[in-house]
Every structure is written in C-alpha cells, then in structure tokens.
Scaffold this active site. Structure first.
Site, PDB file in Angstrom:
ATOM      1  N   TYR A  73       0.831  -1.206   0.000  1.00  0.00           N
ATOM      2  CA  TYR A  73       0.000   0.000   0.000  1.00  0.00           C
ATOM      3  C   TYR A  73       0.865   1.256   0.000  1.00  0.00           C
ATOM      4  CZ  TYR A  73      -3.814   3.187   0.769  1.00  0.00           C
ATOM      5  OH  TYR A  73      -4.718   4.203   0.610  1.00  0.00           O
ATOM      6  N   PHE A 125      -5.494  22.093 -24.772  1.00  0.00           N
ATOM      7  CA  PHE A 125      -5.868  20.686 -24.858  1.00  0.00           C
ATOM      8  C   PHE A 125      -7.141  20.514 -24.029  1.00  0.00           C
ATOM      9  CE2 PHE A 125      -6.046  16.229 -23.735  1.00  0.00           C
ATOM     10  CZ  PHE A 125      -6.057  15.694 -25.003  1.00  0.00           C
ATOM     11  N   THR A 126      -7.997  19.597 -24.470  1.00  0.00           N
ATOM     12  CA  THR A 126      -9.347  19.473 -23.896  1.00  0.00           C
ATOM     13  C   THR A 126      -9.343  19.354 -22.370  1.00  0.00           C
ATOM     14  OG1 THR A 126      -9.213  17.104 -24.353  1.00  0.00           O
ATOM     15  CG2 THR A 126     -10.339  18.473 -25.987  1.00  0.00           C
ATOM     16  N   ASP A 217       3.248  20.574 -20.458  1.00  0.00           N
ATOM     17  CA  ASP A 217       2.454  19.387 -20.713  1.00  0.00           C
ATOM     18  C   ASP A 217       3.418  18.475 -21.471  1.00  0.00           C
ATOM     19  OD1 ASP A 217       0.921  17.363 -21.720  1.00  0.00           O
ATOM     20  OD2 ASP A 217      -0.825  18.621 -22.103  1.00  0.00           O
ATOM     21  N   LYS A 260       0.931   8.054 -23.301  1.00  0.00           N
ATOM     22  CA  LYS A 260       1.491   8.442 -24.597  1.00  0.00           C
ATOM     23  C   LYS A 260       2.972   8.046 -24.622  1.00  0.00           C
ATOM     24  CE  LYS A 260      -2.536  10.702 -24.660  1.00  0.00           C
ATOM     25  NZ  LYS A 260      -2.771  11.880 -23.870  1.00  0.00           N
ATOM     26  N   ARG A 384     -11.412  16.382 -34.330  1.00  0.00           N
ATOM     27  CA  ARG A 384     -10.766  17.420 -33.537  1.00  0.00           C
ATOM     28  C   ARG A 384     -11.093  18.733 -34.225  1.00  0.00           C
ATOM     29  NH1 ARG A 384     -10.808  15.872 -28.757  1.00  0.00           N
ATOM     30  NH2 ARG A 384      -9.096  14.692 -27.892  1.00  0.00           N
ATOM     31  N   PHE A 451     -17.430  16.001 -26.854  1.00  0.00           N
ATOM     32  CA  PHE A 451     -17.046  15.083 -27.934  1.00  0.00           C
ATOM     33  C   PHE A 451     -17.028  13.629 -27.488  1.00  0.00           C
ATOM     34  CE2 PHE A 451     -12.786  14.417 -26.257  1.00  0.00           C
ATOM     35  CZ  PHE A 451     -12.623  15.548 -25.472  1.00  0.00           C
TER      36      PHE A 451
HETATM   37  C1  LIG Z   1      -3.805  12.787 -23.428  1.00  0.00           C
HETATM   38  C2  LIG Z   1      -3.388  14.150 -23.138  1.00  0.00           C
HETATM   39  C3  LIG Z   1      -3.584  14.724 -21.867  1.00  0.00           C
HETATM   40  C4  LIG Z   1      -4.385  14.054 -20.766  1.00  0.00           C
HETATM   41  O1  LIG Z   1      -3.868  12.853 -20.385  1.00  0.00           O
HETATM   42  P1  LIG Z   1      -4.766  11.593 -19.933  1.00  0.00           P
HETATM   43  O2  LIG Z   1      -3.757  10.562 -19.570  1.00  0.00           O
HETATM   44  O3  LIG Z   1      -5.614  11.223 -21.112  1.00  0.00           O
HETATM   45  O4  LIG Z   1      -5.590  12.024 -18.780  1.00  0.00           O
HETATM   46  C5  LIG Z   1      -3.080  15.987 -21.658  1.00  0.00           C
HETATM   47  N1  LIG Z   1      -2.437  16.660 -22.624  1.00  0.00           N
HETATM   48  C6  LIG Z   1      -2.255  16.158 -23.859  1.00  0.00           C
HETATM   49  C7  LIG Z   1      -1.533  16.955 -24.884  1.00  0.00           C
HETATM   50  C8  LIG Z   1      -2.723  14.891 -24.154  1.00  0.00           C
HETATM   51  O5  LIG Z   1      -2.559  14.407 -25.386  1.00  0.00           O
END
Ligand SMILES: *Cc1c(COP(=O)(O)O)cnc(C)c1O
Length: 459
Positions: A73, A125-126, A217, A260, A384, A451
């Site tokens: 844990y 970014f969203t 980011d 990613k 997009r 979306f």
């Molecule tokens: C995917 C993404 C995020 C958010 O990450 P999650 O792991 O999906 O929560 C933030 N910024 C960018 C540019 C992304 O492509």
C-alpha cells in the site's frame, strides 16, 4: 543498407486478431453510435486510430516488469524506481504518480490557480483547459499564428509560443495574475507540432523574469525531442535523452500522461521543483488518487512506466514512430488529400474543411468525415474540430477553431506499414467521392467535454 522507411524495429511475439465487419454491419454500428466514433465498440473497428493514448504495445521487458510489481500500500519499490527514472530523464526534483495525465492536471490547476487568473498556453488541450477553467482561470492561446493555418507547411516548429502574445498578456493583466504558462511539447491539437529549444528558452526567460512558472504538458516530449534533433541546428548529434533533459531544464515542472510517450496502457505523473508545491500536492493526491507513492496506479503499472520511459528514448524506436506518420502522410499527399502540414509526431490530421468544402462548420464536417471513414473502411478516427472545442464558458457560444480536423492517430508499436497502406487507400477512395458525405446535427449535446459522449443524426 538504410532505406527511406526502415522496417519496424521490433519482432512480433504475441498477436491480437482483428476483423473487418461487412459494410451493412458498419452502417448499423455507426448509426447506433450516434455518428460518434467514441461510442463505437472496439470490436466493431478494424484498424483503430482513435487515439495513441493507452493503446501502446508494451515490450517483452515491460510485460516482464509487471511480474515484479510490489503491491504494497505504501512505499512500493516500483515507485522508487519510477521516481529515479523520471529524475534521471526529466530532471525534476519531485515526482507524484497519478492515474493518468488529467489527474496531474487536476492537482496542478487546483493548487496554483485562483479565480480570475490567466493561464496562457500554446493552443489548448481538452482536459488541460477543462481543469484550468474549472478552477476559475481564463485560458489564453499564445501559440504562433501559423499553427492555426493547416496550409503553412514551411514552419518547422509550428508549436512555438508567440513571445509577443505572451508579453502582451503580461502587460495586459499583470504577471501576478498568471500563475504559470502551460507549454505543451508537442502540441496535440495543432497537429502534433513541436516547439523548438530556442523557443522554450525564450518562453522560460520571459516567464521567469516576471515570476511566472513554466509548467510543461510533457505528454509527447520524446516526439518533440526527435523534431529538435532532426530540425534544429546544433542538435543533430545530441541524444534524445539529452535533448529531453535540456528541454525540461528550463521549466519548473510538468504534467505527464504516461499513456502516450511512456508507452504504457495507463498512468501519469506530476513533477515539480518547488518543495512547498510538492508538499501541497502530496496532501491533495491522497484525496483524489491515492498515497503519494502510488497515485491510483498498481505497483506493476509504475514499473511498466519506468521501463517505457527508458525505451522511448531509443533513437530507432522514436524515428520509426515519427516515420510511420510521415509514410501515411506522404501517401495521402500524393493523392491530393488536404491535411495539416508539416506532419506531426503522433498523427495525421485531415483538413476536414478542405476535404468537405460543401459543408459549413456548423454541420460538423470533421465529425461527419470521421463517421464516413468508419463506414467506408472500418478504420476508427477522431474529430478534432468544433465539436471538441466546445462552448465558451461565459457566453455559451461555440468555440469555432480554425482547425477543423480528423485525427488519424497511430498507436505506438501496434500497426505495421501494411496497415497504413490500407488506411491510406481507403481514405483516398473516399476523397474521390467526398461530395456524397452529408453534414450532421446534434441529437444529444453533453454540457462539458461533449465530444466524448455526444450523439448526432445525419442531415
Ligand atoms: C492525453 C493528453 C492529456 C491528458 O492525459 P490523460 O492521460 O488522457 O488524462 C493531456 N495533454 C495532452 C496533450 C494529451 O494528449
């Protein structure tokens, strides 16, 4: 012998069969999904280019790493391995795992933003903008103008911040109202476009002169490093690892989606250099994610992420990845298909306005095109454009982004060049009969991040 496109730098050890549904079944499936590819079932898709997020194929070493998961844990050894790896490759002082990138965005935004603040970013970014606005910030886009023009293919670093726009915002609202600048490397919604080292330095200088933090980011930082290596003078002979280190040396922390460039299926983290901010973040992560030594992840996930970070820095891996995108792009380009150029690091972005010039933006050309691609070929892509951009939180009006795109996102290490041939051929065929594609209208519009779950009918 070095070919223009070298084969995949891996052998295939485990396979996952895939099936192509018949034309009528695909028609049925996309109608049932409300013409939203997010609502299709995975087994209804043939080649799935919805996203490169969490869809990566892990290596045999990562799978072996899963077996070394320490599921304690608190104080799991996999956390310490991850922490050490992130420190070594990113260079930030403190590391807090989160279940994925948005978990880190939630913590950073909540701790640093006061209502009425401004957060500049190189395009939005969203989920990132959602968390900034949820905490009362006004988002300001400070990316260079060229990024909004899909036809400008002579700009090697289309993700760059326009320093004048950043300076103008500081002059306008005052530095004390800007807790940080969010610097995305690469810029997803601009088409996976990179930021140059020169620009990173300039942003950092201006921000720090005014006491503004630089928070990356970092989601696709390895792809960004590859573009610096291949496009920016003086970096040809620098390793990907050293470029990534240098990129981050100019900042104060980052949010990371491990799904990613860490080549895993789940995970993320927050990095900061500031000890106070770190202490506050550890107090907050326990409320939303878990102990600071697991942040919503299993020990095995942290292990896979640590191994993935090391593998991602390998030149053969990253050059193959970016070349796959270019391969698909060049095939489509030869047939005259309109796209965002230059090609980015994770996806090809079709220019839906150019593709469907007979549709108005309010008829959701990118949404319509992504449905049509599925119907035609079983290939799943993502909108997009105006649907993803959502509505202005104050006026309720639709954001109308200049870029109205369909994203063909290539998962890491999953598909071969032969799969990409099928994708290219299908889209070229569709392009030849593009005027048969109809516009869409809302059937159900969710109030935020619409979306993901919105539904449409054909006009
Ligand atoms: C995917 C993404 C995020 C958010 O990450 P999650 O792991 O999906 O929560 C933030 N910024 C960018 C540019 C992304 O492509």
């Amino acid at each position: 012998m070095k070919k223009k496109f070298m084969p995949e730098p891996f052998k295939i050890k485990a396979v996952e069969p895939m099936y192509l549904l018949g034309r009528e079944e695909r028609e049925e499936a996309i109608k049932k999904a409300g013409f939203n590819t997010f609502l299709l079932r995975s087994n209804e898709c043939y080649i799935d280019l919805l996203t490169d997020s969490g869809t990566n194929a892990m290596s045999d070493r990562q799978w072996a790493g899963l077996m070394t998961g320490d599921e304690a844990y608190a104080g799991s050894r996999n956390f310490y391995n991850l922490e050490e790896t992130v420190r070594e490759y990113f260079g930030f002082e403190y590391v807090i795992p989160t279940h994925q990138g948005r978990g880190a965005e939630n913590i950073l935004s909540s701790l640093t933003i006061k209502p009425g603040d401004y957060v500049p970013g190189n395009m939005y970014f969203t989920t990132t903008r959602f968390h900034q606005e949820r905490n009362g910030a006004n988002f300001r886009d400070v990316i260079c103008d060229e990024a909004h023009d899909p036809n400008r293919d002579d700009v090697p670093f289309k993700g760059n911040v326009d320093i004048n726009k950043f300076q103008a915002l500081i002059d306008d609202v005052g530095a004390e109202k800007i807790p940080y600048i969010c610097l995305a490397v690469t810029v997803n919604l601009a088409g996976g476009q990179p930021v140059s080292m020169g620009n990173i330095k300039a942003v950092s200088e201006l921000a720090h002169k005014h006491g503004i933090k630089v928070m990356y980011d970092a989601t696709r930082c390895v792809e960004n490093a590859y573009f610096i290596k291949t496009r920016e003078e003086g970096y040809e002979d620098v390793s990907i690892k050293d470029i990534v280190r240098e990129m981050f040396s100019y900042g104060d922390g980052c949010t990371m989606s491990g799904k990613k460039d860490c080549i895993t299926n789940i995970g993320g983290f927050l990095c900061v250099n500031d000890k106070d901010l770190y202490t506050q973040a550890t107090a907050m992560v326990v409320q939303f994610e878990g102990m600071p030594s697991y942040g919503g992840l299993a020990g095995r996930d942290m292990e896979a992420m640590a191994i993935g970070i090391r593998e991602a820095m390998d030149y053969d891996y990253i050059s193959h990845r970016v070349n796959q995108i270019r391969y698909l792009g060049e095939k489509l380009e030869a047939a005259g298909v309109p796209m965002v150029k230059p090609f980015g690091g994770h996806a090809i972005f079709l220019d839906a306005r150019g593709f469907l010039s007979h549709l108005e933006q309010e008829e959701f050309p990118a949404q319509a095109l992504s449905s049509a691609i599925y119907r035609e070929s079983g290939v799943r892509t993502m909108e997009r454009g105006i649907v993803s951009a959502g509505r202005d939180v104050k006026t309720g009006e639709n954001h109308k982004p200049k870029l109205e795109t369909v994203r063909l996102t290539i998962p890491r290490r999953v598909y071969t060049y032969a799969h990409l041939d099928y994708v290219a051929d299908s889209i070229i065929e569709l392009y030849e009969k593009r005027e048969t594609i109809k516009g869409l209208q809302w059937e159900y519009e969710p109030s935020c991040l619409r979306f993901f779950t919105g539904r449409f009918t054909e006009k």
